[in-house]
Design a protein around this motif. Structure first.
Motif, mmCIF file in Angstrom:
data_model
loop_
_atom_site.group_PDB
_atom_site.id
_atom_site.type_symbol
_atom_site.label_atom_id
_atom_site.label_comp_id
_atom_site.label_asym_id
_atom_site.label_seq_id
_atom_site.Cartn_x
_atom_site.Cartn_y
_atom_site.Cartn_z
ATOM 1 N N GLY A 71 0.803 -1.240 0.000
ATOM 2 C CA GLY A 71 0.000 0.000 0.000
ATOM 3 C C GLY A 71 0.823 1.272 0.000
ATOM 4 O O GLY A 71 0.295 2.369 0.207
ATOM 5 N N ILE A 72 2.147 1.164 -0.231
ATOM 6 C CA ILE A 72 3.045 2.338 -0.259
ATOM 7 C C ILE A 72 3.751 2.382 -1.615
ATOM 8 O O ILE A 72 4.182 1.355 -2.136
ATOM 9 N N HIS A 73 3.874 3.572 -2.175
ATOM 10 C CA HIS A 73 4.593 3.725 -3.440
ATOM 11 C C HIS A 73 6.101 3.749 -3.192
ATOM 12 O O HIS A 73 6.575 4.367 -2.233
ATOM 13 N N ILE A 74 6.825 3.073 -4.080
ATOM 14 C CA ILE A 74 8.298 3.035 -3.996
ATOM 15 C C ILE A 74 8.859 3.896 -5.126
ATOM 16 O O ILE A 74 8.506 3.721 -6.296
ATOM 17 N N ILE A 75 9.725 4.840 -4.774
ATOM 18 C CA ILE A 75 10.317 5.769 -5.756
ATOM 19 C C ILE A 75 11.467 5.080 -6.482
ATOM 20 O O ILE A 75 12.245 4.323 -5.886
ATOM 21 N N ASN A 76 11.583 5.354 -7.783
ATOM 22 C CA ASN A 76 12.673 4.813 -8.600
ATOM 23 C C ASN A 76 13.973 5.548 -8.257
ATOM 24 O O ASN A 76 14.156 6.716 -8.605
ATOM 25 N N LEU A 77 14.880 4.876 -7.551
ATOM 26 C CA LEU A 77 16.112 5.513 -7.069
ATOM 27 C C LEU A 77 17.103 5.862 -8.176
ATOM 28 O O LEU A 77 17.917 6.771 -8.005
ATOM 29 N N TYR A 78 17.023 5.168 -9.299
ATOM 30 C CA TYR A 78 17.913 5.504 -10.412
ATOM 31 C C TYR A 78 17.559 6.890 -10.966
ATOM 32 O O TYR A 78 18.437 7.677 -11.319
ATOM 33 N N LYS A 79 16.248 7.158 -10.995
ATOM 34 C CA LYS A 79 15.795 8.488 -11.443
ATOM 35 C C LYS A 79 16.130 9.548 -10.395
ATOM 36 O O LYS A 79 16.499 10.671 -10.728
ATOM 37 N N SER A 80 16.004 9.164 -9.128
ATOM 38 C CA SER A 80 16.351 10.090 -8.033
ATOM 39 C C SER A 80 17.828 10.483 -8.104
ATOM 40 O O SER A 80 18.177 11.658 -7.958
ATOM 41 N N ALA A 81 18.698 9.477 -8.351
ATOM 42 C CA ALA A 81 20.142 9.721 -8.436
ATOM 43 C C ALA A 81 20.474 10.659 -9.602
ATOM 44 O O ALA A 81 21.269 11.591 -9.463
ATOM 45 N N ALA A 82 19.835 10.399 -10.752
ATOM 46 C CA ALA A 82 20.079 11.228 -11.943
ATOM 47 C C ALA A 82 19.626 12.671 -11.699
ATOM 48 O O ALA A 82 20.324 13.627 -12.058
ATOM 49 N N LYS A 83 18.452 12.819 -11.073
ATOM 50 C CA LYS A 83 17.896 14.156 -10.793
ATOM 51 C C LYS A 83 18.737 14.902 -9.745
ATOM 52 O O LYS A 83 18.890 16.122 -9.813
ATOM 53 N N MET A 84 19.256 14.158 -8.774
ATOM 54 C CA MET A 84 20.115 14.763 -7.749
ATOM 55 C C MET A 84 21.385 15.325 -8.378
ATOM 56 O O MET A 84 21.820 16.432 -8.052
ATOM 57 N N GLN A 85 21.966 14.552 -9.272
ATOM 58 C CA GLN A 85 23.197 14.982 -9.934
ATOM 59 C C GLN A 85 22.951 16.216 -10.804
ATOM 60 O O GLN A 85 23.752 17.155 -10.811
ATOM 61 N N GLU A 86 21.824 16.201 -11.508
ATOM 62 C CA GLU A 86 21.444 17.339 -12.358
ATOM 63 C C GLU A 86 21.259 18.609 -11.508
ATOM 64 O O GLU A 86 21.750 19.683 -11.856
ATOM 65 N N ALA A 87 20.555 18.455 -10.389
ATOM 66 C CA ALA A 87 20.316 19.577 -9.477
ATOM 67 C C ALA A 87 21.622 20.071 -8.861
ATOM 68 O O ALA A 87 21.831 21.281 -8.726
#
Length: 300
Positions: free
Chosen positions: A38-54
């Motif tokens: 019942g909980i959504h799991i975030i795609n960490l590969y996308k999180s890592a890419a977005k963190m680097q971009e930011a």
């Protein structure tokens, strides 16, 4: 260049945990990997890419000399954000967001100046001339201003960007930044709308470990940008000094050359002697010279 983000580190920090599936925002669908219990799991590969971009963008803004305002008023993020913002030497808001902080910046600056004037009163002794009741009122006002605006006292102009933890909670700050076209970097959970933010970092914005991981990465990127700015300033200064050194050396070389050339005397007696010598010498015109040459040829 921002440091590479390790997915395993994000996993250990719990960055992947989203909200309950019934509380999700459909616009976050591209960043959701799956649903579990019942909980959504975030795609960490996308999180890592977005963190680097930011991180790269934050580094550039810091290198340009603009300030990045950190905003986080939720309990679990306050201390972390204050600590990391101080490390990066950037302003931050961890108490209530003062309405008009960006859109009515002139009024906010007046409040900051009032705080500075109270400090001056305490230094020059004016504060001691007030009555006990007035001193108490001034102290209370100073404490209130310090609590709300202390961290932005050195921010003399609008920030170059905002870094926000939980955009749903800080919706007023988001609206003000959007009005003034200030870029927003934010930790966006599965219950928020990522369309409101220019630099989305899909992540768990409720757990202190997750907040610390993302915010510390952003702070490190800013520190890197500031060190780049300092290094470029130092090289420019060195080049300028070298240029000035060359320009000061050049006239000296010219003077040395002119010393070898004979300069006419300025002495009065020398001038008189020169005049007399010129009178003794009779200059011939062109015709006289030709006549002399003709006569000498005839004699031969």
């Amino acid at each position: 260049m921002a440091n590479k983000v390790e997915v395993k580190e994000l996993l250990d920090a719990g960055v992947h945990f989203g909200h309950l599936t019934r509380r999700w925002n459909p616009n976050m669908a591209p960043y959701i990997y799956m649903e579990r219990n019942g909980i959504h799991i975030i795609n960490l590969y996308k999180s890592a890419a977005k963190m680097q971009e930011a991180g790269e963008a934050l580094s550039k803004i810091a290198a340009s000399g603009r300030k990045i305002l950190f905003v986080a008023t939720k309990k679990q993020a306050k201390e972390i954000v204050a600590e990391q913002a101080q490390k990066a030497n950037m302003p931050y808001i961890t108490e209530r967001w003062p309405g008009g902080m960006l859109t009515n910046f002139v009024t906010i600056r007046k409040a900051v100046k009032k705080m500075a004037s109270i400090d001056r009163m305490k230094k020059d002794g004016t504060f001691n001339t007030l009555s006990k009741k007035e001193r108490l009122q001034v102290d209370r006002l100073r404490a209130k201003l310090e609590k709300n605006l202390g961290s932005i006292s050195e921010m003399s102009r609008l920030p170059g960007a905002l870094f926000v933890v939980d955009i749903t909670r800080e919706h007023i700050a988001i609206k003000e930044a959007q009005k003034l076209n200030i870029p927003i970097f934010a930790m966006v959970d599965t219950n928020s709308d990522p369309r409101e933010v220019e630099y989305v970092i899909p992540s768990n914005d409720d757990a202190s470990k997750s907040i610390n991981k993302v915010v510390s990465y952003a702070a490190d990127a800013i520190v890197e940008g500031l060190s780049e700015r300092k290094a470029s300033k130092d090289t420019k200064k060195a080049e300028k000094e070298e240029k000035e050194e060359k320009t000061t050396k050049e006239p000296k070389a010219k003077v040395a050359k002119t010393e070898d050339v004979e300069v006419p005397s300025k002495d009065a007696e020398d001038k008189k002697a020169m005049k007399e010598a010129q009178q003794d010498v009779k200059l011939e015109d062109k015709q006289e010279t030709l006549d002399k040459a003709k006569s000498s040829n005839e004699e031969e």
